[in-house]
Design a protein around this motif. Structure first.
Motif, mmCIF file in Angstrom:
data_model
loop_
_atom_site.group_PDB
_atom_site.id
_atom_site.type_symbol
_atom_site.label_atom_id
_atom_site.label_comp_id
_atom_site.label_asym_id
_atom_site.label_seq_id
_atom_site.Cartn_x
_atom_site.Cartn_y
_atom_site.Cartn_z
ATOM 1 N N GLU A 104 -5.173 11.972 -3.393
ATOM 2 C CA GLU A 104 -5.225 11.322 -4.709
ATOM 3 C C GLU A 104 -4.540 9.962 -4.720
ATOM 4 O OE1 GLU A 104 -3.241 12.071 -9.129
ATOM 5 O OE2 GLU A 104 -3.453 13.747 -7.732
ATOM 6 N N ILE A 105 -3.421 9.830 -3.995
ATOM 7 C CA ILE A 105 -2.571 8.656 -4.186
ATOM 8 C C ILE A 105 -2.561 7.683 -3.020
ATOM 9 C CG2 ILE A 105 -0.434 9.664 -3.264
ATOM 10 C CD1 ILE A 105 1.027 8.330 -5.622
ATOM 11 N N ARG A 162 2.638 4.843 -8.176
ATOM 12 C CA ARG A 162 1.528 3.947 -8.533
ATOM 13 C C ARG A 162 2.065 2.690 -9.224
ATOM 14 N NH1 ARG A 162 -0.512 9.051 -10.390
ATOM 15 N NH2 ARG A 162 -2.162 9.859 -9.010
ATOM 16 N N GLN A 163 3.069 2.891 -10.072
ATOM 17 C CA GLN A 163 3.685 1.760 -10.759
ATOM 18 C C GLN A 163 4.349 0.818 -9.754
ATOM 19 O OE1 GLN A 163 6.410 2.883 -13.937
ATOM 20 N NE2 GLN A 163 7.682 1.092 -13.540
ATOM 21 N N ASP A 200 -3.486 5.160 0.108
ATOM 22 C CA ASP A 200 -4.519 4.210 0.539
ATOM 23 C C ASP A 200 -4.955 4.490 1.972
ATOM 24 O OD1 ASP A 200 -4.434 2.475 -1.875
ATOM 25 O OD2 ASP A 200 -2.394 2.090 -1.196
ATOM 26 N N LEU A 260 4.429 10.756 -8.865
ATOM 27 C CA LEU A 260 3.247 10.065 -8.347
ATOM 28 C C LEU A 260 2.889 8.868 -9.223
ATOM 29 C CD1 LEU A 260 0.972 13.065 -7.265
ATOM 30 C CD2 LEU A 260 2.513 11.689 -5.864
ATOM 31 N N ASP A 261 3.015 9.031 -10.526
ATOM 32 C CA ASP A 261 2.771 7.901 -11.440
ATOM 33 C C ASP A 261 3.758 6.772 -11.167
ATOM 34 O OD1 ASP A 261 0.648 9.082 -12.713
ATOM 35 O OD2 ASP A 261 1.845 9.904 -14.359
ATOM 36 N N GLU A 267 0.832 -1.198 0.000
ATOM 37 C CA GLU A 267 0.000 0.000 0.000
ATOM 38 C C GLU A 267 0.870 1.252 0.000
ATOM 39 O OE1 GLU A 267 -2.514 0.298 3.431
ATOM 40 O OE2 GLU A 267 -0.879 0.816 4.802
ATOM 41 N N ILE A 268 0.227 2.367 -0.333
ATOM 42 C CA ILE A 268 0.857 3.678 -0.185
ATOM 43 C C ILE A 268 0.247 4.314 1.052
ATOM 44 C CG2 ILE A 268 1.217 5.956 -1.192
ATOM 45 C CD1 ILE A 268 0.986 4.690 -3.947
ATOM 46 N N LYS A 317 3.558 0.449 -6.667
ATOM 47 C CA LYS A 317 2.488 -0.212 -5.918
ATOM 48 C C LYS A 317 1.947 -1.415 -6.693
ATOM 49 C CE LYS A 317 -2.230 0.501 -4.273
ATOM 50 N NZ LYS A 317 -3.356 1.452 -4.128
ATOM 51 N N SER A 318 1.768 -1.257 -7.998
ATOM 52 C CA SER A 318 1.259 -2.359 -8.816
ATOM 53 C C SER A 318 2.220 -3.539 -8.850
ATOM 54 C CB SER A 318 0.984 -1.868 -10.249
ATOM 55 O OG SER A 318 2.208 -1.580 -10.926
#
Length: 518
Positions: free
Chosen positions: A213-214, A192-193, A216, A188-189, A37-38, A195-196
């Motif tokens: 926005e980002i 997200r990467q 969890d 930020l992108d 998670e973030i 995290k995936s």
């Protein structure tokens, strides 16, 4: 990664307490972070966010705090940062730890060099650096010196460096504070990467729109304690909800009563623009306009990296910044502030936020520290008049209640509060029209703070224009007549005393920068 593992806690910090002399930085802090998670940590400056992460990463080693760190189901006793990095916990501080004159590749593998038969393998170093740069989306030659790329790219080099250490838990302290919108969005992108791919991230940030926005989960700290942990799932948590948790503090009578007698305008700053000295394409102060009147205490509120200190130092003799433009007027007359001496002669004094590094000579005595900014007043026939220095220092020791045996006492042996009084004495002795106080109560106890507030009020009562920079919103609300807010180098709002509220200030302090006219 299996679903079960995605939901388990990779980290638990249990009842962490960390104290410094006279200060409880963390009090029974418990934090749980799920794998993959973030997790954001929010709070005002001084809430304990960075301290907590320094405990986690071993910057503050086991034994200097109480409580337990449980990482991947095992209790950890990190002795230093290398211990935590060995297990995949990597922290990237707001002040980037890069060597400016080394190449990107050298920085990535600094203290983690790729060797062959005892020698650095430069071919493999370059090849591996290129692969890591590709992962973070940075199209730069690995041989490029770090000081030749912008701050946004330097942040990506730090992340590439972290990835090279097989990071599992990445901690970022204010990662976008110094970045423009495009660089921030790219970062930020990238998170997200990660995290995936199953990486866990802890992010400390004042940019609440990015957090909402980002992240969890959002854990809010206040005065070294956990106030609450919010789940952002479903978009139920917005900036206003986070702000309420951050500033929901009861205001006590910690400030002297004030009856302001405000006179004519003393300081006016118009269209003030400053670029970063190491990245001259980046605007740090953007077309700022402000004024301060005689007898008035005006606050400047902003999150870390907002441009508060940069604005103050650039006004004070261009002592920070590049490509500085705009005008400064003192009592209606345009002032020359191109050097520190010119600024002092124009009637401006600046008390630094970092008194130990920039404000004081810690190995010298009180009298010399007080006289140094106005040494020409003590010189006769080319020699410094020691007796006059001693007399003036004795006067300030009594009037400022500096607790020291004599003016000959070494400043480095004084408490933080008494050191701050020496700094103030140094600049009061210059007899300025404008006094800029940058974090005047940082690192001092409550009793000393009250004394400093009283001194500030006395200076205003003498007709001086006082501009106070502080990270503590209650402090600004408690002592100021007006407050400007600054965000990303832009003055975003101005409040009169009757309109003061932490929520309104925080709204201005986190306001997104509009397109610059610069």
């Amino acid at each position: 990664m299996e679903k079960g593992k995605m939901t388990e806690n990779i980290l638990e910090m249990r009842e962490i307490t960390k104290t410094f002399p006279g200060v409880n930085a963390l009090v029974d802090v418990t934090l749980k972070v799920k794998r993959g998670e973030i997790h954001a940590i929010c709070g005002e400056n001084g809430a304990g966010k960075s301290t907590l992460m320094k405990v986690l990463s071993g910057v503050y080693p086991h034994g200097t705090y109480t409580g337990d760190i449980v990482y991947e189901n095992e209790v950890m006793n990190f002795k230093n940062i290398r211990d935590s990095e060995h297990l995949g916990i990597v922290i990237i501080h707001q002040e980037l730890a890069l060597s400016p004159h080394l190449s990107i590749a050298e920085n990535i593998f600094l203290n983690n060099e790729i060797k062959h038969r005892g020698l650095i393998d430069w071919n493999r170093t370059g090849q591996e650096a290129q692969k890591l740069l590709a992962k973070v989306g940075l199209a730069e030659d690995p041989n490029t010196p770090v000081n030749k790329i912008g701050v946004g790219k330097q942040q990506l080099v730090e992340i590439a460096k972290a990835i090279s250490k097989n990071v599992k838990l990445l901690i970022l302290d204010e990662p976008t504070a110094a970045l423009n919108d495009a660089d921030s969005e790219h970062l930020l992108d990238l998170l997200r990467q990660f995290k995936s791919q199953g990486m866990t991230c802890i992010i400390i940030s004042h940019k609440l729109n990015e957090i909402a926005e980002i992240a969890d989960k959002v854990t809010i700290l206040r005065d070294g304690k956990v106030i609450e942990t919010l789940d952002t799932a479903g978009g139920k948590i917005d900036q206003e909800r986070i702000i309420k948790g951050m500033v929901g503090r009861e205001m006590n009578n910690r400030y002297p009563h004030r009856d302001a007698k405000i006179g004519e305008e003393v300081l006016r700053v118009e269209n003030w623009t400053v670029y970063h000295p190491d990245d001259i394409q980046r605007v740090v102060v953007d077309n700022a306009n402000l004024h301060v009147n005689a007898g008035e205490i005006v606050g400047l509120a902003g999150i870390m990296g907002a441009g508060r200190t940069e604005l103050a130092r650039s006004i004070f003799g261009h002592s920070w910044g590049a490509k500085i433009s705009g005008t400064v007027h003192i009592r209606g007359q345009k002032a020359n502030v191109k050097t520190v001496r010119h600024a002092i002669d124009a009637g401006i004094a600046y008390s630094t936020e970092d008194r130990k590094r920039f404000g004081l000579n810690l190995i010298d005595d009180i009298k010399r520290n007080i006289s140094i900014a106005s040494l020409d007043h003590f010189v006769k026939f080319g020699l410094v008049n020691d007796n006059e220095e001693y007399r003036v220092a004795s006067t300030y020791r009594d009037s400022m209640n500096i607790k020291a045996p004599s003016p000959n006492s070494i400043v480095g042996k004084l408490s933080g509060g008494n050191q701050q009084k020496v700094v103030l004495s140094q600049w009061i002795n210059v007899n300025p029209d404008v006094l800029i106080l940058d974090e005047p109560t940082r690192g001092i106890d409550v009793g000393a703070k009250y004394e400093i507030y009283t001194i500030i009020q006395e200076l205003a009562a003498q007709g001086k224009a006082v501009l106070v920079i502080s990270s503590e919103l209650p402090e600004l609300i408690g002592i100021c007549d007006r407050i400007y807010a600054i965000a990303e180098g832009v003055i975003t709002g101005e409040l009169e005393r009757k309109d003061f509220s932490p929520e309104k200030l925080m709204e201005y302090m986190t306001k997104q920068k509009e397109k610059s006219n610069v």
